[in-house]
Scaffold this motif. Sequence first.
Motif, mmCIF file in Angstrom:
data_model
loop_
_atom_site.group_PDB
_atom_site.id
_atom_site.type_symbol
_atom_site.label_atom_id
_atom_site.label_comp_id
_atom_site.label_asym_id
_atom_site.label_seq_id
_atom_site.Cartn_x
_atom_site.Cartn_y
_atom_site.Cartn_z
ATOM 1 N N ARG A 182 55.165 110.043 79.054
ATOM 2 C CA ARG A 182 54.737 110.946 77.889
ATOM 3 C C ARG A 182 55.727 110.363 76.964
ATOM 4 N NH1 ARG A 182 53.275 117.250 78.722
ATOM 5 N NH2 ARG A 182 52.459 116.291 76.528
ATOM 6 N N THR A 183 55.251 110.720 75.540
ATOM 7 C CA THR A 183 56.323 110.375 74.393
ATOM 8 C C THR A 183 56.323 111.593 73.750
ATOM 9 O OG1 THR A 183 55.577 107.983 74.252
ATOM 10 C CG2 THR A 183 56.731 108.826 72.100
ATOM 11 N N ILE A 184 57.780 111.997 73.934
ATOM 12 C CA ILE A 184 57.995 113.452 73.086
ATOM 13 C C ILE A 184 59.132 113.384 72.064
ATOM 14 C CG2 ILE A 184 58.940 115.784 73.684
ATOM 15 C CD1 ILE A 184 58.054 115.153 76.723
ATOM 16 N N ILE A 185 58.858 113.993 70.970
ATOM 17 C CA ILE A 185 59.725 114.178 70.064
ATOM 18 C C ILE A 185 60.491 115.536 70.083
ATOM 19 C CG2 ILE A 185 60.146 114.680 67.584
ATOM 20 C CD1 ILE A 185 57.965 112.799 66.731
ATOM 21 N N ILE A 186 61.977 115.561 70.163
ATOM 22 C CA ILE A 186 62.821 116.784 70.235
ATOM 23 C C ILE A 186 63.210 116.792 68.810
ATOM 24 C CG2 ILE A 186 64.376 117.974 71.412
ATOM 25 C CD1 ILE A 186 63.643 116.467 73.928
ATOM 26 N N THR A 187 62.937 117.888 68.193
ATOM 27 C CA THR A 187 63.701 117.784 66.741
ATOM 28 C C THR A 187 64.903 118.668 66.654
ATOM 29 O OG1 THR A 187 62.555 119.942 66.163
ATOM 30 C CG2 THR A 187 61.383 117.859 65.827
ATOM 31 N N GLY A 188 65.879 118.278 66.071
ATOM 32 C CA GLY A 188 67.215 119.244 66.325
ATOM 33 C C GLY A 188 67.905 118.632 67.479
ATOM 34 N N GLY A 189 67.670 117.710 67.971
ATOM 35 C CA GLY A 189 68.340 117.025 69.175
ATOM 36 C C GLY A 189 69.825 116.964 69.009
ATOM 37 N N ASN A 232 59.499 108.706 77.170
ATOM 38 C CA ASN A 232 60.116 108.246 75.978
ATOM 39 C C ASN A 232 60.617 109.586 75.244
ATOM 40 O OD1 ASN A 232 60.891 106.781 73.885
ATOM 41 N ND2 ASN A 232 58.793 106.063 73.272
ATOM 42 N N ILE A 233 61.745 109.745 74.942
ATOM 43 C CA ILE A 233 62.294 110.887 74.222
ATOM 44 C C ILE A 233 63.012 110.174 72.892
ATOM 45 C CG2 ILE A 233 64.058 112.727 74.286
ATOM 46 C CD1 ILE A 233 61.946 113.157 76.462
ATOM 47 N N ILE A 234 62.110 111.025 72.099
ATOM 48 C CA ILE A 234 62.887 110.586 70.560
ATOM 49 C C ILE A 234 63.653 111.783 69.959
ATOM 50 C CG2 ILE A 234 62.009 109.967 68.310
ATOM 51 C CD1 ILE A 234 59.549 108.740 69.607
ATOM 52 N N LYS A 267 70.703 105.178 77.159
ATOM 53 C CA LYS A 267 69.667 105.144 78.051
ATOM 54 C C LYS A 267 68.251 104.651 77.539
ATOM 55 C CE LYS A 267 71.259 108.186 81.503
ATOM 56 N NZ LYS A 267 71.580 108.181 82.770
ATOM 57 N N PRO A 268 67.515 103.806 78.367
ATOM 58 C CA PRO A 268 66.341 103.138 77.872
ATOM 59 C C PRO A 268 65.385 103.776 77.162
ATOM 60 C CG PRO A 268 66.747 102.678 80.299
ATOM 61 C CD PRO A 268 67.769 103.445 79.779
ATOM 62 N N ASN A 269 65.246 105.386 77.936
ATOM 63 C CA ASN A 269 64.213 106.106 77.373
ATOM 64 C C ASN A 269 64.585 107.078 76.407
ATOM 65 O OD1 ASN A 269 66.083 107.505 78.980
ATOM 66 N ND2 ASN A 269 64.541 108.895 79.775
ATOM 67 N N TYR A 270 65.527 106.694 75.676
ATOM 68 C CA TYR A 270 66.228 107.559 74.734
ATOM 69 C C TYR A 270 66.148 106.757 73.302
ATOM 70 C CZ TYR A 270 69.574 110.094 71.622
ATOM 71 O OH TYR A 270 69.885 110.789 70.277
#
Length: 378
Positions: free
Chosen positions: A3-10, A30-32, A52-55
Amino acid sequence: MKRTIIITGGAGFIGSHVVRLFVNKYPEYNIINLDKLTYAGNLENLKDIEDKPNYSFVRMDICDFQSIFELMKEKNVDGIIHLAAESHVDRSIKDPFTFAQTNVMGTLSLLQAAKIYWESLPEKYDGKLFYHISTDEVYGALNMTHPEGIKPPFTTTASSQTHHLAYGEKFFTEDLKYQPHSPYSASKASSDHFVRAFHDTYGMPTIVTNCSNNYGPYQFPEKLIPLFINNIRNRKPLPVYGKGENVRDWLYVEDHARAIDTIFHKGTVADTYNIGGFNEWKNIDIIKVVINTVDRLLGRKEGEDMDLITYVTDRAGHDLRYAIDSTKLQRELGWEPSLQFEEGIEKTVQWYLDHQEWMDRVTSGDYAKYYDEMYKNR
Ligand code: NAD
Ligand code: TYD
């Protein structure tokens, strides 16, 4: 599943815990982290996972509809967990425009970018989710019919904590009408309405959750608990609004992040869940616990800093009592708070005492100047 997820305010308080949890727990995602880095955003909160490669991190304003749309398209984003917001009630009283801009217009621009992008795909909304993080403050304020506190009729794993009182029989339940009082809660209520409207009008898969007051590491020291820990340490006055009788319901931030994980994966689309640990405290009582804990951990005589308590003019429109009923979340999705309050506050105080350099950089604002320089030409 990928999955590719945007987390706003991270880069903020709660967002950094959510990003850390998702990056560590789901290496296949994939965490953006999308954050504007306002005064409240600090990438130092994520030092441990930044390689981390997924960040990945993107400095972006949630109000910048076009850039968000391009990013979603470029990265093929299928989930959004939306935490970015202006979050401090006192600031909202001084500057309501910024709150309407970020919390209302920013949420709307994210929704519209997601709508246009997801509707352009062959599968459309299939497998997509817009998860909006909101607050219990949208429900307004509850009465305090039991000023001395009663044992509430709920049982949770955290219920064995020694302080487990309710200050009235009414709680915030998911079906309550919104009655926000502060510009902050009014802006959050408005954003919640927009999220539900995008489900009802366009069929976008959305979820809204409303959580009680969070405490724990990485909270900006304008909020009660980190501000007071820092002031006690430095023997500065503790400004208690009004009589200190207002009641807040406190949840350890990692328990909130765990709830977000559970709801993101198992929650019902178009539903609302209240998140809280049945942990009501009068401000003055929690302040005394914090003073005793800081004193003890600093090797001072417990309670010797009580005289720092300074009663000041009350906050305008100060909501009397917040109390979340999270029975639905516990019953339907099996989430429970993991920490007893005494344990959580001990960990929290210890963390701030161990991270004085973080506190000094945050309070001096040095990190903000650093980011402005670093991202000047991007
Ligand atoms: P915070 O103020 O610590 O962090 C907010 C983050 O959003 C910061 O990193 C900031 O840089 C970013 N941001 C602000 N404006 C932005 C913009 N225009 N574009 C992109 N990023 C922007 O907030 P928090 O306490 O971590 O709260 C996070 C969310 O949880 C908020 O939506 C808040 O309403 C909600 N909430 C907070 C609590 C609490 O006790 N703190 C309780 C319940 C719900
Ligand atoms: P805060 O941490 O700002 O969270 P919220 O307003 O979202 O609940 O405040 C928690 C409670 O503490 C609230 O009742 C206001 C009170 N308070 C003080 O008495 N003094 C302070 O300096 C602050 C920041 C808050």
